[in-house]
Design a protein around this motif. Sequence first.
Motif, PDB file in Angstrom:
ATOM      1  N   GLY A   1      -1.651  12.853  10.014  1.00  0.00           N
ATOM      2  CA  GLY A   1      -1.791  13.006  11.576  1.00  0.00           C
ATOM      3  C   GLY A   1      -2.831  12.306  12.376  1.00  0.00           C
ATOM      4  O   GLY A   1      -3.445  11.503  11.868  1.00  0.00           O
ATOM      5  N   ALA A   2      -2.494  12.553  13.617  1.00  0.00           N
ATOM      6  CA  ALA A   2      -3.308  11.885  14.970  1.00  0.00           C
ATOM      7  C   ALA A   2      -4.880  11.997  14.051  1.00  0.00           C
ATOM      8  O   ALA A   2      -4.854  13.356  13.188  1.00  0.00           O
ATOM      9  N   ALA A   3      -5.399  10.934  14.465  1.00  0.00           N
ATOM     10  CA  ALA A   3      -7.110  10.882  14.235  1.00  0.00           C
ATOM     11  C   ALA A   3      -7.713  10.227  15.539  1.00  0.00           C
ATOM     12  O   ALA A   3      -7.654   9.444  15.887  1.00  0.00           O
ATOM     13  N   ALA A   4      -8.964  11.669  15.686  1.00  0.00           N
ATOM     14  CA  ALA A   4      -9.720  10.922  16.821  1.00  0.00           C
ATOM     15  C   ALA A   4     -10.816  10.677  16.834  1.00  0.00           C
ATOM     16  O   ALA A   4     -11.688  11.096  15.202  1.00  0.00           O
ATOM     17  N   LEU A   5     -12.029  10.303  17.765  1.00  0.00           N
ATOM     18  CA  LEU A   5     -13.525   9.776  16.667  1.00  0.00           C
ATOM     19  C   LEU A   5     -14.089  10.989  17.798  1.00  0.00           C
ATOM     20  O   LEU A   5     -14.413  10.815  19.189  1.00  0.00           O
ATOM     21  N   ARG A   6     -14.815  11.586  16.950  1.00  0.00           N
ATOM     22  CA  ARG A   6     -16.267  12.344  17.610  1.00  0.00           C
ATOM     23  C   ARG A   6     -17.597  11.808  17.564  1.00  0.00           C
ATOM     24  O   ARG A   6     -18.120  11.539  16.309  1.00  0.00           O
ATOM     25  N   VAL A   7     -18.039  12.900  18.225  1.00  0.00           N
ATOM     26  CA  VAL A   7     -19.447  12.350  18.102  1.00  0.00           C
ATOM     27  C   VAL A   7     -20.813  13.568  17.905  1.00  0.00           C
ATOM     28  O   VAL A   7     -19.975  14.571  19.337  1.00  0.00           O
ATOM     29  N   LEU A   8     -21.176  14.004  16.456  1.00  0.00           N
ATOM     30  CA  LEU A   8     -21.715  15.501  16.720  1.00  0.00           C
ATOM     31  C   LEU A   8     -23.014  15.568  16.130  1.00  0.00           C
ATOM     32  O   LEU A   8     -24.145  14.598  16.269  1.00  0.00           O
ATOM     33  N   PRO A   9     -24.128  15.908  18.054  1.00  0.00           N
ATOM     34  CA  PRO A   9     -25.391  15.718  17.976  1.00  0.00           C
ATOM     35  C   PRO A   9     -26.644  16.513  16.975  1.00  0.00           C
ATOM     36  O   PRO A   9     -25.747  17.630  16.331  1.00  0.00           O
TER      37      PRO A   9
ATOM     38  N   GLY B   1     -24.845  21.117  18.276  1.00  0.00           N
ATOM     39  CA  GLY B   1     -24.069  21.098  19.742  1.00  0.00           C
ATOM     40  C   GLY B   1     -22.907  21.313  18.823  1.00  0.00           C
ATOM     41  O   GLY B   1     -22.646  20.411  17.958  1.00  0.00           O
ATOM     42  N   ARG B   2     -22.091  21.171  21.004  1.00  0.00           N
ATOM     43  CA  ARG B   2     -20.505  20.864  19.750  1.00  0.00           C
ATOM     44  C   ARG B   2     -20.196  19.009  19.151  1.00  0.00           C
ATOM     45  O   ARG B   2     -20.878  18.812  20.969  1.00  0.00           O
ATOM     46  N   PRO B   3     -19.417  18.442  18.982  1.00  0.00           N
ATOM     47  CA  PRO B   3     -19.151  17.786  19.005  1.00  0.00           C
ATOM     48  C   PRO B   3     -18.375  17.281  20.505  1.00  0.00           C
ATOM     49  O   PRO B   3     -17.515  17.093  21.335  1.00  0.00           O
ATOM     50  N   LYS B   4     -18.914  15.743  20.598  1.00  0.00           N
ATOM     51  CA  LYS B   4     -18.628  14.584  21.982  1.00  0.00           C
ATOM     52  C   LYS B   4     -17.539  14.062  21.529  1.00  0.00           C
ATOM     53  O   LYS B   4     -16.707  13.617  19.862  1.00  0.00           O
ATOM     54  N   THR B   5     -15.828  14.155  21.862  1.00  0.00           N
ATOM     55  CA  THR B   5     -14.952  13.508  22.174  1.00  0.00           C
ATOM     56  C   THR B   5     -15.539  11.255  21.929  1.00  0.00           C
ATOM     57  O   THR B   5     -15.298  11.849  23.867  1.00  0.00           O
ATOM     58  N   LEU B   6     -14.866  11.207  21.452  1.00  0.00           N
ATOM     59  CA  LEU B   6     -15.214   9.466  21.849  1.00  0.00           C
ATOM     60  C   LEU B   6     -13.693   8.838  22.284  1.00  0.00           C
ATOM     61  O   LEU B   6     -13.897   8.384  23.371  1.00  0.00           O
ATOM     62  N   LEU B   7     -12.999   9.180  21.736  1.00  0.00           N
ATOM     63  CA  LEU B   7     -11.732   8.929  21.426  1.00  0.00           C
ATOM     64  C   LEU B   7     -10.411  10.025  21.245  1.00  0.00           C
ATOM     65  O   LEU B   7     -10.508   9.865  19.768  1.00  0.00           O
TER      66      LEU B   7
END
Length: 342
Positions: free
Chosen positions: A78-86, A94-100
């Motif tokens: 499926g579709a794939a997004a980039l996330r950043v996890l602190p 914390g919760r992941p932040k959305t990069l793209l």
Amino acid sequence: MRSRLYVAAFLAALALTACSSSEAPRPPGPSGGRTDSRPDGAQLLYRGEGRASAQNPAFSPDGTSVLFTLFEDGYNEGAAALRVLPLNGGGASGRPKTLLDEADKAAVNLPGSSWHPSAGVAFASDRAGGGRDEVWVMPPGGRPSRVTEHGGDSGYLEPSFSPDGSWIVFQEIREKGAGDGGGALGSLWKVRRDGTGRTRLLDGPGTGTDNRQPNWSPKGDRLVFQRRERGAREWALYVMNADGSGLRRLTGGPGEHTDPSWSPDGRSVVFSSTAGGLEVPQIFVIPAAGGRPVRVTTRDGDYDGAPSWSPDGRWIAFESHPGDEDRPASLWRIPAPGTDGP
């Protein structure tokens, strides 16, 4: 269809501004009877909801965050997004932040050196349309910048930064016309971050080999990658100079050896392997000069793969799912050999 594009902060120290993800991710903790720690010392960092599969962890340059790819419909599906996890000293903070995150598009990073402190994040994506993957860079505080543009039926995937951020190495995969033995034969290329100077380092079809997942060494003098011969089933790890010379095999013996990336001092390589007759891959470390692999994860029956070493050398992050089938993966970390974690 309207896309969702968030230019999130990687880190305050990198002059990026964070923004929250639109999803409601599950924080580390028990889920479906699976706890947030394992007998081998691994600690859960993140587990997605439902079929969402968290894969390809890569530490930020200062070690305070982990970049990863979230596949919406399952493992590599499926579709794939980039996330950043602190992160903090005890794990995820914390919760992941959305990069793209773009509807119906896939943006995928490589474990290892896909995040550079000044150049940003390198990733592969079909976001330009036409069903063809290209190399892109998300610069600090900016929008995605396209690095490659090519024709034909191949895809450009798995980009990795040189230590100075000026070059990117990547793989080219062409499924069609693979020749005898079937399957894809992958070549390795490098290109400047501005898209110039594209140079082929290894010709997969020309040599009858499939070469994938190149990662640049911390000093910039070497590349590590996985290779298999035409028609073969098992992968081995190889090292070569950054100009394509000096090719040598790193792993020996039977087993499936994949997903290599470097320790921060360049003396070791972490990878996923079935060495020793394992049915399901686990995480191993091997000296970059060659030698006997050391097993790191020991949860038999779980797949552990796509490892990345933290910049301080204390942790190895990886993806994991139960069993040998492709099920949704979660993100974990484990103390690196010779360390005790925090």
